[in-house]
Motif scaffolding. Structure first.
Motif, mmCIF file in Angstrom:
data_model
loop_
_atom_site.group_PDB
_atom_site.id
_atom_site.type_symbol
_atom_site.label_atom_id
_atom_site.label_comp_id
_atom_site.label_asym_id
_atom_site.label_seq_id
_atom_site.Cartn_x
_atom_site.Cartn_y
_atom_site.Cartn_z
ATOM 1 N N ILE A 40 0.898 -1.152 0.000
ATOM 2 C CA ILE A 40 0.000 0.000 0.000
ATOM 3 C C ILE A 40 0.933 1.198 0.000
ATOM 4 C CG2 ILE A 40 -0.311 -0.096 2.510
ATOM 5 C CD1 ILE A 40 -3.075 1.239 2.057
ATOM 6 N N GLY A 41 0.857 1.994 -1.052
ATOM 7 C CA GLY A 41 1.824 3.079 -1.201
ATOM 8 C C GLY A 41 3.212 2.487 -1.339
ATOM 9 N N SER A 42 4.116 2.884 -0.461
ATOM 10 C CA SER A 42 5.474 2.343 -0.495
ATOM 11 C C SER A 42 5.712 1.328 0.614
ATOM 12 C CB SER A 42 6.485 3.483 -0.386
ATOM 13 O OG SER A 42 6.293 4.173 0.834
ATOM 14 N N HIS A 43 4.652 0.896 1.284
ATOM 15 C CA HIS A 43 4.761 -0.025 2.413
ATOM 16 C C HIS A 43 4.367 -1.443 2.009
ATOM 17 C CE1 HIS A 43 5.289 3.364 5.113
ATOM 18 N NE2 HIS A 43 4.304 3.948 4.459
ATOM 19 N N ARG A 44 5.293 -2.355 2.197
ATOM 20 C CA ARG A 44 4.998 -3.767 1.937
ATOM 21 C C ARG A 44 4.144 -4.315 3.075
ATOM 22 N NH1 ARG A 44 9.287 -8.388 0.210
ATOM 23 N NH2 ARG A 44 7.884 -10.157 0.451
ATOM 24 N N ILE A 45 3.073 -5.036 2.719
ATOM 25 C CA ILE A 45 2.143 -5.494 3.763
ATOM 26 C C ILE A 45 1.969 -7.006 3.826
ATOM 27 C CG2 ILE A 45 0.874 -3.326 3.873
ATOM 28 C CD1 ILE A 45 -1.322 -4.731 2.190
ATOM 29 N N THR A 46 2.568 -7.751 2.907
ATOM 30 C CA THR A 46 2.441 -9.209 2.959
ATOM 31 C C THR A 46 3.792 -9.863 2.767
ATOM 32 O OG1 THR A 46 2.075 -9.571 0.594
ATOM 33 C CG2 THR A 46 0.112 -9.162 1.953
ATOM 34 N N GLU A 47 3.830 -11.131 3.143
ATOM 35 C CA GLU A 47 4.982 -11.946 2.803
ATOM 36 C C GLU A 47 4.884 -12.294 1.321
ATOM 37 O OE1 GLU A 47 1.714 -14.667 4.253
ATOM 38 O OE2 GLU A 47 2.536 -12.792 4.942
ATOM 39 N N THR A 48 5.813 -13.073 0.807
ATOM 40 C CA THR A 48 5.757 -13.448 -0.603
ATOM 41 C C THR A 48 4.891 -14.689 -0.789
ATOM 42 O OG1 THR A 48 7.780 -14.742 -0.386
ATOM 43 C CG2 THR A 48 8.017 -12.480 -1.162
ATOM 44 N N PHE A 49 4.282 -14.767 -1.974
ATOM 45 C CA PHE A 49 3.432 -15.883 -2.358
ATOM 46 C C PHE A 49 3.889 -16.404 -3.712
ATOM 47 C CE2 PHE A 49 0.855 -13.145 0.351
ATOM 48 C CZ PHE A 49 0.402 -14.056 1.290
ATOM 49 N N LEU A 50 3.554 -17.648 -4.005
ATOM 50 C CA LEU A 50 3.963 -18.256 -5.271
ATOM 51 C C LEU A 50 3.030 -17.922 -6.423
ATOM 52 C CD1 LEU A 50 5.195 -21.737 -4.014
ATOM 53 C CD2 LEU A 50 6.544 -19.707 -4.588
ATOM 54 N N THR A 51 1.784 -17.494 -6.110
ATOM 55 C CA THR A 51 0.857 -17.113 -7.184
ATOM 56 C C THR A 51 0.231 -15.753 -6.876
ATOM 57 O OG1 THR A 51 -1.150 -18.089 -6.239
ATOM 58 C CG2 THR A 51 0.248 -19.543 -7.579
ATOM 59 N N LYS A 52 -0.127 -15.061 -7.938
ATOM 60 C CA LYS A 52 -0.791 -13.763 -7.795
ATOM 61 C C LYS A 52 -2.158 -13.926 -7.158
ATOM 62 C CE LYS A 52 -2.319 -11.748 -11.507
ATOM 63 N NZ LYS A 52 -2.435 -11.007 -12.776
ATOM 64 N N GLU A 53 -2.859 -14.987 -7.508
ATOM 65 C CA GLU A 53 -4.211 -15.204 -6.983
ATOM 66 C C GLU A 53 -4.215 -15.356 -5.463
ATOM 67 O OE1 GLU A 53 -2.870 -16.819 -9.627
ATOM 68 O OE2 GLU A 53 -4.025 -15.756 -11.151
ATOM 69 N N ILE A 54 -3.278 -16.156 -4.947
ATOM 70 C CA ILE A 54 -3.184 -16.335 -3.489
ATOM 71 C C ILE A 54 -2.799 -15.020 -2.824
ATOM 72 C CG2 ILE A 54 -1.925 -17.485 -1.623
ATOM 73 C CD1 ILE A 54 -1.743 -19.954 -3.447
ATOM 74 N N CYS A 55 -1.907 -14.283 -3.437
ATOM 75 C CA CYS A 55 -1.495 -12.984 -2.896
ATOM 76 C C CYS A 55 -2.694 -12.047 -2.793
ATOM 77 C CB CYS A 55 -0.409 -12.383 -3.776
ATOM 78 S SG CYS A 55 0.249 -10.833 -3.154
ATOM 79 N N ILE A 56 -3.484 -11.963 -3.842
ATOM 80 C CA ILE A 56 -4.667 -11.097 -3.837
ATOM 81 C C ILE A 56 -5.664 -11.560 -2.781
ATOM 82 C CG2 ILE A 56 -6.693 -10.408 -5.186
ATOM 83 C CD1 ILE A 56 -4.829 -10.382 -7.658
ATOM 84 N N GLU A 57 -5.902 -12.863 -2.716
ATOM 85 C CA GLU A 57 -6.845 -13.415 -1.748
ATOM 86 C C GLU A 57 -6.420 -13.074 -0.315
ATOM 87 O OE1 GLU A 57 -7.814 -17.883 -0.244
ATOM 88 O OE2 GLU A 57 -7.861 -17.566 -2.411
ATOM 89 N N GLU A 58 -5.146 -13.250 -0.016
ATOM 90 C CA GLU A 58 -4.635 -12.957 1.330
ATOM 91 C C GLU A 58 -4.678 -11.454 1.629
ATOM 92 O OE1 GLU A 58 -3.729 -15.058 3.879
ATOM 93 O OE2 GLU A 58 -4.624 -16.562 2.556
ATOM 94 N N THR A 59 -4.391 -10.653 0.626
ATOM 95 C CA THR A 59 -4.382 -9.196 0.813
ATOM 96 C C THR A 59 -5.771 -8.668 1.108
ATOM 97 O OG1 THR A 59 -2.496 -9.006 -0.677
ATOM 98 C CG2 THR A 59 -3.752 -7.001 -0.255
ATOM 99 N N LYS A 60 -6.779 -9.241 0.489
ATOM 100 C CA LYS A 60 -8.154 -8.770 0.665
ATOM 101 C C LYS A 60 -8.775 -9.189 1.997
ATOM 102 C CE LYS A 60 -9.787 -8.174 -4.053
ATOM 103 N NZ LYS A 60 -10.811 -8.627 -5.017
ATOM 104 N N LYS A 61 -8.143 -10.110 2.706
ATOM 105 C CA LYS A 61 -8.680 -10.531 3.998
ATOM 106 C C LYS A 61 -8.597 -9.369 4.983
ATOM 107 C CE LYS A 61 -7.708 -15.454 3.749
ATOM 108 N NZ LYS A 61 -6.906 -16.566 4.316
ATOM 109 N N ILE A 62 -9.726 -9.055 5.609
ATOM 110 C CA ILE A 62 -9.758 -7.966 6.580
ATOM 111 C C ILE A 62 -9.444 -8.550 7.954
ATOM 112 C CG2 ILE A 62 -11.149 -6.154 7.622
ATOM 113 C CD1 ILE A 62 -12.744 -6.064 4.993
ATOM 114 N N THR A 63 -8.208 -8.339 8.374
ATOM 115 C CA THR A 63 -7.750 -8.813 9.680
ATOM 116 C C THR A 63 -7.259 -7.608 10.474
ATOM 117 O OG1 THR A 63 -5.473 -9.110 8.939
ATOM 118 C CG2 THR A 63 -6.965 -10.991 8.648
ATOM 119 N N TRP A 64 -7.048 -7.797 11.763
ATOM 120 C CA TRP A 64 -6.510 -6.703 12.578
ATOM 121 C C TRP A 64 -5.125 -6.305 12.083
ATOM 122 C CZ3 TRP A 64 -9.218 -3.439 15.075
ATOM 123 C CH2 TRP A 64 -10.429 -3.808 15.639
#
Length: 98
Positions: free
Chosen positions: A48-72
Motif C-alpha cells: 500500500i503506497g510504499s509499504h509492503r504489507i504481505t509476505e511473498t506468495f507463489l501465485t498472484k491469486e493467493i497474494c490477492i486473496e490474502e491481501t483482501k482478507k480484513i484482519t486486525w
C-alpha cells in the motif's frame, strides 16, 4: 484515474526507480482496494503506497486473496501507511514554508 490510483502509480514509479534494473518488478492494482500486487521474479507480494504489507506468495491469486482478507493486522498496516503518508506531507509543508 482517481486520486488513489494516481498516488499508487507515482509511488510505484518511485519504487521502480530505486530497484536494480536486473530485478524487474511488475505492479498491478487490486481492483476496488488501495493495494497493489508486486511481482518480483516468480514471487508476489502486496503493498500500500510504499509499504509492503504481505509476505511473498507463489501465485498472484493467493497474494490477492490474502491481501483482501480484513484482519486486525491488515487494519493496523493500513493505518500505519496512512499515518506515514500524513507525516511525509507535514514534513514537506514545513520544508516549503521555511
Amino acid at each position: 484515474m482517481n486520486t488513489t490510483e494516481e498516488l499508487n502509480t507515482l509511488t510505484n514509479v518511485n519504487l521502480l526507480d530505486k530497484q536494480d534494473s536486473s530485478n524487474e518488478l511488475i505492479f498491478e492494482q487490486i481492483e476496488g482496494t488501495p493495494f497493489t500486487v508486486v511481482q518480483e521474479g516468480k514471487e508476489y507480494f502486496s503493498i500500500i503506497g510504499s509499504h509492503r504489507i504481505t509476505e511473498t506468495f507463489l501465485t498472484k491469486e493467493i497474494c490477492i486473496e490474502e491481501t483482501k482478507k480484513i484482519t486486525w493486522d491488515r487494519i493496523v498496516q493500513v493505518i500505519w501507511a496512512i499515518s506515514s503518508k500524513i507525516e511525509q506531507i507535514k514534513n514537506l509543508k514545513k520544508e516549503t514554508n521555511e
